[in-house]
Motif scaffolding. Structure first.
Motif, PDB file in Angstrom:
ATOM      1  N   THR A   1       0.854  -1.191   0.000  1.00 50.05           N
ATOM      2  CA  THR A   1       0.000   0.000   0.000  1.00 50.05           C
ATOM      3  C   THR A   1       0.885   1.235   0.000  1.00 50.05           C
ATOM      4  OG1 THR A   1      -1.732  -1.145   1.257  1.00 50.05           O
ATOM      5  CG2 THR A   1      -1.839   1.254   1.182  1.00 50.05           C
TER       6      THR A   1
ATOM      7  N   GLU B   1      -1.873  -0.927  -4.002  1.00 53.13           N
ATOM      8  CA  GLU B   1      -2.906   0.084  -3.824  1.00 53.13           C
ATOM      9  C   GLU B   1      -2.236   1.431  -3.588  1.00 53.13           C
ATOM     10  OE1 GLU B   1      -7.064   0.956  -1.421  1.00 53.13           O
ATOM     11  OE2 GLU B   1      -5.706  -0.606  -0.679  1.00 53.13           O
TER      12      GLU B   1
ATOM     13  N   LYS C   1      -2.794   5.324  -2.589  1.00 54.05           N
ATOM     14  CA  LYS C   1      -3.734   6.203  -1.903  1.00 54.05           C
ATOM     15  C   LYS C   1      -3.208   7.628  -1.866  1.00 54.05           C
ATOM     16  CE  LYS C   1      -5.766   2.666   1.130  1.00 54.05           C
ATOM     17  NZ  LYS C   1      -6.180   2.368   2.520  1.00 54.05           N
TER      18      LYS C   1
ATOM     19  N   GLN D   1      -7.639  13.834  -6.141  1.00 51.06           N
ATOM     20  CA  GLN D   1      -8.595  13.095  -6.962  1.00 51.06           C
ATOM     21  C   GLN D   1      -8.301  13.283  -8.448  1.00 51.06           C
ATOM     22  OE1 GLN D   1     -12.826  14.113  -6.620  1.00 51.06           O
ATOM     23  NE2 GLN D   1     -13.252  11.940  -6.347  1.00 51.06           N
TER      24      GLN D   1
ATOM     25  N   GLU E   1      -6.588   6.553 -13.689  1.00 48.86           N
ATOM     26  CA  GLU E   1      -7.580   5.516 -13.970  1.00 48.86           C
ATOM     27  C   GLU E   1      -8.151   5.632 -15.372  1.00 48.86           C
ATOM     28  OE1 GLU E   1     -10.318   6.130 -10.672  1.00 48.86           O
ATOM     29  OE2 GLU E   1      -9.824   4.122  -9.922  1.00 48.86           O
TER      30      GLU E   1
ATOM     31  N   LYS F   1      -4.253  -0.306  -8.018  1.00 47.53           N
ATOM     32  CA  LYS F   1      -5.583   0.087  -7.561  1.00 47.53           C
ATOM     33  C   LYS F   1      -5.455   1.500  -7.015  1.00 47.53           C
ATOM     34  CE  LYS F   1      -9.211  -0.891  -4.164  1.00 47.53           C
ATOM     35  NZ  LYS F   1      -9.598  -1.731  -2.991  1.00 47.53           N
ATOM     36  N   TYR F   2      -6.330   2.403  -7.451  1.00 47.84           N
ATOM     37  CA  TYR F   2      -6.231   3.806  -7.056  1.00 47.84           C
ATOM     38  C   TYR F   2      -7.370   4.153  -6.098  1.00 47.84           C
ATOM     39  CZ  TYR F   2      -3.329   3.767 -11.261  1.00 47.84           C
ATOM     40  OH  TYR F   2      -2.378   3.464 -12.209  1.00 47.84           O
ATOM     41  N   THR F   3      -7.008   4.707  -4.949  1.00 51.43           N
ATOM     42  CA  THR F   3      -8.002   5.040  -3.930  1.00 51.43           C
ATOM     43  C   THR F   3      -7.821   6.482  -3.478  1.00 51.43           C
ATOM     44  OG1 THR F   3      -7.973   2.748  -3.136  1.00 51.43           O
ATOM     45  CG2 THR F   3      -8.980   4.401  -1.695  1.00 51.43           C
TER      46      THR F   3
ATOM     47  N   ILE G   1      -8.429   9.415  -0.959  1.00 50.44           N
ATOM     48  CA  ILE G   1      -8.695   9.501   0.475  1.00 50.44           C
ATOM     49  C   ILE G   1      -8.748  10.968   0.907  1.00 50.44           C
ATOM     50  CG2 ILE G   1      -7.669   7.255   1.002  1.00 50.44           C
ATOM     51  CD1 ILE G   1      -5.119   8.715   1.846  1.00 50.44           C
TER      52      ILE G   1
END
Length: 218
Positions: free
Chosen positions: A75, A144, A146, A150, A157, A186-188, A190
């Motif tokens: 992560t 991942e 984070k 955005q 993405e 994987k893009y999250t 936060i």
């Protein structure tokens, strides 16, 4: 990388039911596979990774031995800070991963010159984190990422378009590095409040404080 199992379960009535598991680490997946095999009730047992590659139990056991000392469960938190007056950026990255039976955290930062915007600083911070993963020997793993930008995450993405030429250059560099390392990202997004550690590292870089620390998490 995560793995899931698919198998056919043979009931006492000889009826056959197709089953599948949740995503799990390689170690957990192999343990479950061994238990299913010992039960004598599972047939056509296959493992699948997140890229859709299939494995039988014997192959998974060999794979587990090969990847035991490679970084797993990765992560990455990233953040970029920008000083408009100096056109400098502070890049911060916090990386959590497991290697063997131990879990680690890396905290790192870097000062970068000739930046134009805060968004560019965020891209540079993401690329900085990728270089650390490369130095760790990360290959063909799910990771991942984070962050509180955005814009950057949505553009990576492919959900949001990117019209700025300098940002597109960063996008190309990042995508090439991800492809080179075989990373499954994987893009999250936060809240900024959840990204304090990476933000602090970026600020410290702008203050001239260079940090690289690797610690074991107990």
């Amino acid at each position: 990388m995560k793995y899931k199992l698919e198998w056919v379960h043979k009931l006492k009535s000889n009826e056959k039911v197709k089953c599948n598991s949740e995503w799990a680490s390689a170690e957990t997946a192999v343990q479950l596979g061994e238990e299913l095999e010992r039960s004598g009730k599972a047939i056509d047992l296959y493992f699948y990774d997140e890229k859709g590659t299939s494995w039988i139990l014997k192959e998974m056991k060999k794979l587990l031995t090969e990847i035991e000392e490679e970084p797993q469960e990765i992560t990455v938190y990233f953040d970029g800070g920008f000083h408009k007056e100096t056109n400098q950026a502070g890049l911060g990255a916090v990386i959590f991963f497991q290697q063997g039976k131990k879990k680690y955290r890396i905290r790192a930062n870097e000062l970068f010159d000739e930046m134009d915007t805060n968004n560019e600083a965020e891209y540079a911070a993401f690329y900085f984190a990728l270089n650390i993963l490369e130095d760790l020997g990360v290959q063909h793993q799910s990771c991942e990422f984070k962050g509180d930008s955005q814009v950057v995450l949505k553009q990576l993405e492919g959900e949001w378009p990117c019209y700025e030429e300098n940002l597109n250059r960063w996008l190309d560099r990042i995508e090439e590095k991800i492809k080179q390392l075989g990373i499954y990202p994987k893009y999250t997004a936060i809240p900024r409040n959840d990204n304090k550690e990476a933000d602090k590292l970026a600020t410290q870089a702008l203050e001239g404080k260079n940090i690289f620390a690797k610690t074991i998490i107990l």
